[in-house]
Design an enzyme around this catalytic site. Structure first.
Site, PDB file in Angstrom:
ATOM      1  N   GLN A 134       1.133  -1.774   0.199  1.00 10.44           N
ATOM      2  CA  GLN A 134      -0.131  -0.245   0.072  1.00 10.44           C
ATOM      3  C   GLN A 134       1.177   1.343   0.222  1.00 10.44           C
ATOM      4  O   GLN A 134       0.817   2.275   0.035  1.00 10.44           O
ATOM      5  CB  GLN A 134      -0.878  -0.320   0.596  1.00 10.44           C
ATOM      6  N   TYR A 138      -0.944  -9.817   3.209  1.00 13.09           N
ATOM      7  CA  TYR A 138      -2.159 -10.518   1.918  1.00 13.09           C
ATOM      8  C   TYR A 138      -2.394 -10.875   1.004  1.00 13.09           C
ATOM      9  O   TYR A 138      -3.103 -11.169   0.916  1.00 13.09           O
ATOM     10  CB  TYR A 138      -3.422  -9.759   2.796  1.00 13.09           C
ATOM     11  N   HIS A 192      -6.681  -1.912  15.350  1.00  9.90           N
ATOM     12  CA  HIS A 192      -8.027  -0.980  15.259  1.00  9.90           C
ATOM     13  C   HIS A 192      -8.441  -0.461  17.049  1.00  9.90           C
ATOM     14  O   HIS A 192      -8.578   0.060  17.628  1.00  9.90           O
ATOM     15  CB  HIS A 192      -8.796  -0.745  14.358  1.00  9.90           C
ATOM     16  N   ASP A 242       0.536   0.647   8.818  1.00 15.79           N
ATOM     17  CA  ASP A 242      -1.078   0.463   8.377  1.00 15.79           C
ATOM     18  C   ASP A 242      -0.541   0.534   6.884  1.00 15.79           C
ATOM     19  O   ASP A 242      -0.254  -0.331   6.149  1.00 15.79           O
ATOM     20  CB  ASP A 242      -2.261   0.693   8.793  1.00 15.79           C
TER      21      ASP A 242
END
Ligand SMILES: [Zn+2]
Length: 451
Positions: free
Chosen positions: A62, A122, A270, A321
């Site tokens: 990401q 993932y 979270h 994250d």
């Protein structure tokens, strides 16, 4: 193996500042710590040394999207519109792309003062959704990026099988994430072989969320952790809470605590939307709260209920994250500032007469180490993971004021970083920065060209 010694005018040892400290390292660990000593010829001199921080939650790929999702769509934007773009990137990246982006990211983490990463991994399969000949191909690339940069790795292979509560079929956009119990078992075997080869690496397990794994699947995969950490995304979104209640009659954290053997090995990522009962119960079960303050702010998730959690002696750590921004100081600042905005109060995380910066730092250090099953702080026998701070702009500060200044006032920078005894960062720059950054730039140019 040669001994290597560092002299620091002050160092944060076991939660207290000590002065005139010599750290001696051997084979990646701290062999001795001396206090109140004079500098001697072989010592490398530094002003202030603090422990390296664990970054307990990262999705390396990401990093390629950082700063590319800040344009408003036709309707009000949310986590779910962000996820659409994230899937587009996730579906296009090759193993070489993933390794290049992960190396850039891990280099930036080290430059920020993170010395270990928990990779919640993932993106497993080829672009058509089929497993690579080596099902752990991408995990190998994550491992290679950790070796190239020097960051410690706690690999958390993710089990992901469904698109929603109750075992609903995965969507086409999720095809690179999906495993059966059997293929996940093969993936875990590959990851175990790979991490066993990497000095200091750890292996845990990560059921993606209660959306992505059924209760039966959760029970089937938990033994594969084999004593490793268990991480799970939970209660990040209000919609997720509503869907969980519709499915089970219980809220996500409530359901997890009732139905799974949650203990100190578990890290709940979270855990934003909890009742006070859930919050206190989670702390009593000794699960770690994996907070991602910058990402949670960026995605508009919500604010973690830190006060009742700390009242029950809950333990938290921080993770970057979505990797929109990589900074130890900014994560901790955002954590505290979100609380201040929500509660219209100040110095929320600290207790009376305590430095907020020091409490934030020490809590996150402990939580990060527990969640990543690594050493916490600078100690004899622990991994030599530490950071020297550049205080040239603030030489008038006393050591106990430094963490507040670093976290809240932007006047202190990371100077040098050692991970497992290797000096990876000097003068704020990673030693391999030019090579890693050039490769990242060319991969990004191609990815954006194709997007
Ligand atoms: Zn995440």
């Amino acid at each position: 193996m040669a001994l290597n010694s560092i002299f620091a005018e002050a160092a944060l040892l076991g939660g207290e500042w000590a002065t005139n400290v010599r750290l001696t390292m051997e084979a990646g660990t701290i062999r001795s710590i001396e206090r109140g000593v004079a500098i001697s010829a072989p010592d490398e001199r530094h002003r202030l040394i603090v422990p390296g921080m664990g970054n307990l939650h990262s999705h390396a790929f990401q990093r390629a999207m950082a700063g590319l999702t800040e344009v408003r769509g036709p309707t009000s934007d949310s986590f779910w519109s962000w996820r659409t773009l994230m899937y587009k990137f996730a579906l296009s990246m090759t193993p070489d792309d993933i390794e290049a982006v992960a190396s850039q990211l891990y280099m930036e983490m080290l430059e920020a003062g993170f010395t270990r990463v928990g990779e919640f991994h993932y993106l497993h399969h080829d672009r058509d959704g089929r497993a690579y000949a080596n099902i752990a191909e991408h995990a190998e690339r994550i491992g290679a990026a950790s070796v190239e940069t020097g960051i410690g790795l706690t690999l958390l292979p993710v089990f992901y099988a469904h698109s929603g509560f109750g075992g609903s079929a995965p969507t086409e956009g999720q095809r690179r994430f999906i495993n059966s119990i059997e293929s996940f078992s093969a993936l875990m075997d590959g990851c175990r072989t790979m991490t066993a080869r990497l000095p200091g690496a750890r292996l845990g397990i990560a059921p993606h969320s209660l959306r992505a794994a059924t209760p039966e699947e959760l029970r089937d995969i938990l033994p594969m952790a084999a004593g490793g950490a268990v991480h799970i995304h939970i209660s990040e979104q209000v919609k997720e809470v509503e869907d969980c209640i519709a499915w089970s009659g219980a809220r996500p954290v409530e359901w997890l605590l009732e139905n799974m053997p949650v203990d100190e090995r578990w890290c709940l990522i979270h855990a934003t939307h909890m009742t006070e009962t859930e919050t206190r119960d989670m702390a009593r079960r000794r699960a770690i709260a994996g907070l991602c303050p910058i990402t949670e702010a960026n995605l508009g998730d919500g604010i973690f209920p830190v006060e009742p959690f700390l009242e029950e002696k809950g333990c938290f750590g921080v993770g970057s994250d979505s990797n929109i921004s990589i900074s130890v100081a900014q994560e901790l600042r955002q954590l505290e500032y979100s609380q201040r905005l929500g509660l219209r109060s100040r110095n929320v995380v600290a207790v009376p007469q305590q430095s907020t910066g020091q409490r934030l730092f020490l809590q996150s250090l402990e939580g990060g180490a527990r969640a990543l099953q690594s050493d916490s702080g600078i100690a004899v026998g622990a991994a030599a993971d530490f950071v020297s701070l550049d205080i040239a702009a603030t030489p008038y500060l006393l050591p106990h004021q430094v963490l507040d200044q670093w976290i809240f006032a932007d006047s202190i920078k990371v100077d040098c970083v050692w991970a497992a005894g290797a000096k990876c960062v000097a003068g704020g720059r990673h030693t391999q920065r030019d090579v890693i950054a050039a490769r990242f730039r060319s991969v990004m140019a191609a990815l954006l060209d194709a997007a």
